[in-house]
Design an enzyme around this catalytic site. Structure first.
Site, short mmCIF file in Angstrom:
data_model
loop_
_atom_site.label_atom_id
_atom_site.label_comp_id
_atom_site.label_asym_id
_atom_site.label_seq_id
_atom_site.Cartn_x
_atom_site.Cartn_y
_atom_site.Cartn_z
N SER A 1 61.38 6.29 98.14
CA SER A 1 62.54 5.93 97.31
C SER A 1 63.87 6.55 97.75
O SER A 1 64.91 6.16 97.25
CB SER A 1 62.29 6.35 95.86
OG SER A 1 61.70 5.30 95.17
N TYR B 1 62.29 -4.42 101.83
CA TYR B 1 62.14 -3.28 100.92
C TYR B 1 60.99 -2.35 101.36
O TYR B 1 61.17 -1.14 101.46
CB TYR B 1 61.91 -3.78 99.48
CG TYR B 1 61.54 -2.66 98.54
CD1 TYR B 1 62.47 -1.68 98.20
CD2 TYR B 1 60.25 -2.54 98.03
CE1 TYR B 1 62.12 -0.63 97.36
CE2 TYR B 1 59.89 -1.49 97.20
CZ TYR B 1 60.84 -0.54 96.87
OH TYR B 1 60.50 0.52 96.06
N VAL C 1 58.17 9.21 96.36
CA VAL C 1 56.76 9.50 96.06
C VAL C 1 55.99 10.15 97.21
O VAL C 1 54.86 10.56 97.03
CB VAL C 1 55.99 8.26 95.56
CG1 VAL C 1 56.44 7.84 94.18
CG2 VAL C 1 56.08 7.11 96.55
N TYR D 1 64.00 9.60 88.76
CA TYR D 1 63.05 8.88 87.91
C TYR D 1 63.39 9.14 86.45
O TYR D 1 64.54 9.37 86.11
CB TYR D 1 61.60 9.28 88.24
CG TYR D 1 61.21 9.05 89.69
CD1 TYR D 1 61.36 7.80 90.27
CD2 TYR D 1 60.69 10.07 90.46
CE1 TYR D 1 60.99 7.58 91.60
CE2 TYR D 1 60.31 9.85 91.78
CZ TYR D 1 60.47 8.60 92.34
OH TYR D 1 60.11 8.39 93.64
N LYS E 1 66.65 4.36 98.73
CA LYS E 1 67.35 3.50 97.76
C LYS E 1 68.87 3.75 97.70
O LYS E 1 69.64 2.79 97.74
CB LYS E 1 66.71 3.62 96.38
CG LYS E 1 65.30 3.01 96.34
CD LYS E 1 64.59 3.33 95.03
CE LYS E 1 63.22 2.67 94.97
NZ LYS E 1 62.43 3.11 93.80
N1 GLU Z 1 57.67 2.33 98.10
C1 GLU Z 1 57.46 2.91 96.82
C2 GLU Z 1 57.21 1.86 95.79
O1 GLU Z 1 57.83 0.85 95.83
C3 GLU Z 1 58.67 3.73 96.48
C4 GLU Z 1 58.46 4.48 95.22
C5 GLU Z 1 59.15 5.80 95.18
O2 GLU Z 1 59.25 6.55 96.12
O3 GLU Z 1 59.60 6.08 94.06
O4 GLU Z 1 56.38 1.97 94.94
#
Ligand code: GLU
Length: 311
Positions: free
Chosen positions: A66, A191, A261, A243, A69
């Site tokens: 993430s 993505y 994650v 989060y 992002k």
């Molecule tokens: N690639 C992970 C997903 O889409 C990213 C989630 C994350 O790191 O929060 O679930």
């Protein structure tokens, strides 16, 4: 902020102090992530003068997850500008978990670019003419924010593509409401590939330092991000980056940050430094347990909270 020698002493102390903290679990919902060594632990700070202060496993590679992002959000803003980008994604904290299958009930947009829905909408905006071109361009841009060549971990990409039903459901929901275009599989490939870029903790600290340094990579001098939009990125990091711990984080740590994650946390001390911590054991919300402990103490000791009176 402390001077370099004091900072080195402090992160060495924090590494020592939290090395035995073994609470939390390594993420396994993307099966390939479950192979991470739970004991790995690295802390790195890059100042906007380009000085590195490191301790522990800062060279170990893992997928960015993430933490891609906010970087992708910056690129969408650079490519399309604010108005067009914000037609596809909001900037409101959701208070829900990162992979919630939900959109804002009024606007039908994803809440913000830091939850999966928002990041998939952003990926749809920056994907290229074909899947490989879009991923190549993302990598090229990301490389400007570090001093190494970066690549996609194909095993993680495959693992995530095979098990990503939730993200696929989110993408189809958004397509239904006209948030993303018809090239759904192409968007998901963009993505998943963005999440599967291999980085180490030095890379993350340098990326954060590039944002802190008005978009300029403090080591290479490259323009990694347009200064026009670093404010946008920092604001969304501050309100949505951690989060559903974002509010508590803003209150206790007060550093715009993003976690992933795979166990990384990247924090931006604007105009001063980038900080990254890596430790793959996560709490129930998906944040690195040791990462949170280190950031909390570092912010307290160095007066890093954005609203600290005595910094
Ligand atoms: N690639 C992970 C997903 O889409 C990213 C989630 C994350 O790191 O929060 O679930």
């Amino acid at each position: 902020m402390l001077n370099i020698a004091e900072l080195q002493q402090l992160i060495t102390h924090l590494h020592e102090k939290y090395r035995d903290l073994d609470e939390g679990e390594v993420a396994t919902y993307i099966p390939e992530l479950g192979k991470a060594n739970p004991d790995h632990f690295g802390i790195c700070v890059y100042t906007v003068e380009g000085q590195e202060i490191s301790i522990g496993d800062t060279g170990v590679e893992y997928t960015i997850q993430s933490i891609c992002k906010p970087l992708a959000f910056a690129y969408a803003l650079e490519d399309l500008g604010r108005d067009k980008t914000l037609m596809h994604v909001g900037v409101e904290p959701s208070g829900d978990s990162f992979n919630s299958i939900e959109l804002d009930p009024v606007s039908r947009r994803p809440y913000n670019p830091m939850v999966n829905a928002g990041a998939i909408a952003v990926a749809s905006l920056i994907k290229g003419e074909n899947p490989e071109a879009g991923v190549g361009r993302f990598l090229e841009r990301l490389c400007k924010a570090t001093d190494r060549n970066l690549r996609v971990d194909q095993a993680v990409l495959q693992s995530e593509t095979l098990t990503g039903s939730r993200n696929k459901a989110i993408a189809y929901l958004m397509h239904n409401f006209g948030v993303i275009d018809t090239e759904i599989e192409h968007t998901l490939h963009q993505y998943f590939s963005q999440c599967s870029v291999l980085v180490n903790t030095r890379d993350l600290a340098l990326m954060a330092a590039s944002i802190a340094n008005l978009g300029e990579n403090p080591v290479t001098g490259a323009e990694a991000f347009s200064v026009q939009y670093t404010r946008d990125v920092l604001a969304t990091l501050f309100t949505c980056g951690m989060y559903n711990y974002a509010g508590e984080w803003a209150y206790r740590v007060g550093v715009p940050a993003k976690s992933g994650v795979s166990g990384g946390i990247m924090g931006v001390v604007n105009r001063e430094a980038g900080i990254a911590v890596y430790s793959p054991r996560l709490d129930a919300r998906g944040n690195s347990v040791r990462g949170i402990a280190v950031f909390r103490e570092l912010a307290e000791e160095c007066g890093l909270h954005a609203f600290d009176v005595f910094a």
